[in-house]
Design an enzyme around this catalytic site. Structure first.
Site, mmCIF file in Angstrom:
data_model
loop_
_atom_site.group_PDB
_atom_site.id
_atom_site.type_symbol
_atom_site.label_atom_id
_atom_site.label_comp_id
_atom_site.label_asym_id
_atom_site.label_seq_id
_atom_site.Cartn_x
_atom_site.Cartn_y
_atom_site.Cartn_z
ATOM 1 N N ASP A 3 -17.906 13.607 31.107
ATOM 2 C CA ASP A 3 -19.180 14.338 31.252
ATOM 3 C C ASP A 3 -18.847 15.716 31.816
ATOM 4 O O ASP A 3 -19.386 16.163 32.823
ATOM 5 C CB ASP A 3 -20.104 13.567 32.212
ATOM 6 C CG ASP A 3 -21.534 14.099 32.202
ATOM 7 O OD1 ASP A 3 -21.865 14.918 31.326
ATOM 8 O OD2 ASP A 3 -22.315 13.686 33.070
ATOM 9 N N GLU A 46 -16.090 10.143 49.744
ATOM 10 C CA GLU A 46 -15.548 11.243 50.539
ATOM 11 C C GLU A 46 -16.356 12.516 50.256
ATOM 12 O O GLU A 46 -16.687 12.794 49.103
ATOM 13 C CB GLU A 46 -14.101 11.416 50.077
ATOM 14 C CG GLU A 46 -13.404 12.671 50.471
ATOM 15 C CD GLU A 46 -12.077 12.842 49.707
ATOM 16 O OE1 GLU A 46 -11.251 13.612 50.189
ATOM 17 O OE2 GLU A 46 -11.888 12.220 48.641
HETATM 18 P P1 ADP Z 1 -25.718 13.663 39.939
HETATM 19 O O1 ADP Z 1 -25.104 12.307 39.748
HETATM 20 O O2 ADP Z 1 -27.149 13.610 40.399
HETATM 21 O O3 ADP Z 1 -25.562 14.577 38.736
HETATM 22 P P2 ADP Z 1 -23.471 14.941 41.273
HETATM 23 O O4 ADP Z 1 -22.458 13.863 41.407
HETATM 24 O O5 ADP Z 1 -23.260 15.926 40.173
HETATM 25 O O6 ADP Z 1 -24.938 14.326 41.168
HETATM 26 O O7 ADP Z 1 -23.560 15.683 42.674
HETATM 27 C C1 ADP Z 1 -24.529 16.699 42.934
HETATM 28 C C2 ADP Z 1 -23.876 17.916 43.555
HETATM 29 O O8 ADP Z 1 -23.272 17.546 44.789
HETATM 30 C C3 ADP Z 1 -22.732 18.467 42.722
HETATM 31 O O9 ADP Z 1 -23.170 19.482 41.853
HETATM 32 C C4 ADP Z 1 -21.761 19.007 43.740
HETATM 33 O O10 ADP Z 1 -22.075 20.338 44.069
HETATM 34 C C5 ADP Z 1 -22.018 18.157 44.947
HETATM 35 N N1 ADP Z 1 -21.009 17.078 45.105
HETATM 36 C C6 ADP Z 1 -20.714 16.081 44.238
HETATM 37 N N2 ADP Z 1 -19.787 15.263 44.733
HETATM 38 C C7 ADP Z 1 -19.485 15.747 45.960
HETATM 39 C C8 ADP Z 1 -18.577 15.314 46.989
HETATM 40 N N3 ADP Z 1 -17.843 14.213 46.867
HETATM 41 N N4 ADP Z 1 -18.510 16.069 48.108
HETATM 42 C C9 ADP Z 1 -19.287 17.171 48.257
HETATM 43 N N5 ADP Z 1 -20.161 17.598 47.346
HETATM 44 C C10 ADP Z 1 -20.261 16.906 46.201
#
Ligand code: ADP
Length: 286
Positions: A191, A92
């Protein structure tokens, strides 16, 4: 690859999903991330090399288990797999911002930690950053911390050419830090730092990108403590639900050490000095 991902989304949701727009999303540490729009839905897709599938499967399990506690919002995972030599994870899309209450964030995390869990560890290993994180089921937190958290990272540091003075002695003395405090297992985001916490369009807290396992709830704050910690509003919220116990001020250094060692193992010698200082400080306090 994107056609295969769209097909998988259709299979998983039972609804058509034709990709109209793909936009890169920044801010991640490990993966490439995209906002993907169809005519009537918006999803978030993370990509890595095909070998990253295991990591995405663990993230899916973590998001599902965190969601099941009904304590704090997490993005709902939709599907993951490999296509065109890449691993993908679809979930989502949440409109994230930083407008929200730290008190609420503290309360929600405390609610997560207050949900009773059976044992320490988890049903599978996962990763912390890109480092393997072993999660064998255990009834004894101090043994788990000694063997599978600090000991694991010290051994990795050895393989990376670094022997921290006093590391064996610290592992021998770990019980001393838990005199009068018996941790119960809590489900952890695992984390937790400012980059993995945000607020949705209603101002409700959201956590994502977990390294989930069941551990002492105090371990949740090791990474945040490494980067300066949460503010007084956060702690007011957290402690209104679940007060901290005596000795947290010392034990938090153990949990900070785990993440500092992991940073040493991931990013190199820039973190050696702070890891050694923590070992020295903890030995003085033991
Ligand atoms: P990584 O696994 O590379 O560290 P993240 O899961 O932290 O990546 O996601 C990268 C960025 O995307 C996050 O810092 C956040 O701002 C954004 N993000 C993460 N999950 C979502 C989501 N479900 N919907 C919208 N934006 C998201």
């Amino acid at each position: 690859m994107w056609d295969a991902i769209a097909n998988h989304i259709e299979d998983a949701t039972g609804e058509p999903f034709e990709i109209r727009l793909k936009q890169p999303v920044g801010g991640g540490c490990i993966n490439d991330a995209y906002r993907v729009d169809s005519r009537d839905r918006v999803l978030f897709v993370k990509l890595n090399q095909a070998a990253g599938l295991d990591m995405f499967e663990a993230e899916t399990d973590g998001l599902q288990e965190l969601a099941a506690t009904q304590s704090i919002r997490v993005p709902s995972p939709i599907c993951c797999g490999t296509a065109g030599g890449q691993a993908y994870l679809v979930m989502e899309f949440i409109n994230l911002g930083d407008g929200g209450s730290q008190v609420q964030l503290g309360k929600r995390l405390a609610k997560l930690h207050a949900v009773a869990q059976p044992t320490f560890g988890w049903h599978r290993d996962n990763t912390i950053g890109a480092t393997h994180q072993p999660n064998p089921i255990s009834d004894d937190w101090v043994d788990f911390l000694r063997e599978h958290r600090l000991g694991f990272q010290f051994r990795l540091a050895n393989q990376n050419g670094m022997a921290f003075n006093g590391s064996d002695e610290l592992l021998r003395q770990l019980d001393a830090f838990f005199d009068g405090y018996q941790p119960s297992p809590s489900l952890l985001q695992g984390d937790l730092w400012s980059g993995n916490v945000a607020f949705d369009e209603n101002g409700d807290p959201v956590i994502y990108d977990p390294a989930t396992y069941r551990g002492d709830r105090e371990a949740e704050f090791g990474l945040t403590e490494m980067f300066g910690g949460f503010g007084t509003d956060f702690w007011a919220g957290y402690e209104s639900v679940l007060p901290l116990e005596d000795g947290y001020g010392t034990r938090k250094l153990l949990y900070r050490l785990y993440h500092t060692l992991n940073h040493f193992n991931l990013f190199g010698s820039g973190y050696a000095g702070s890891a050694q200082s923590l070992v020295d400080q903890l030995l003085r306090l033991a």
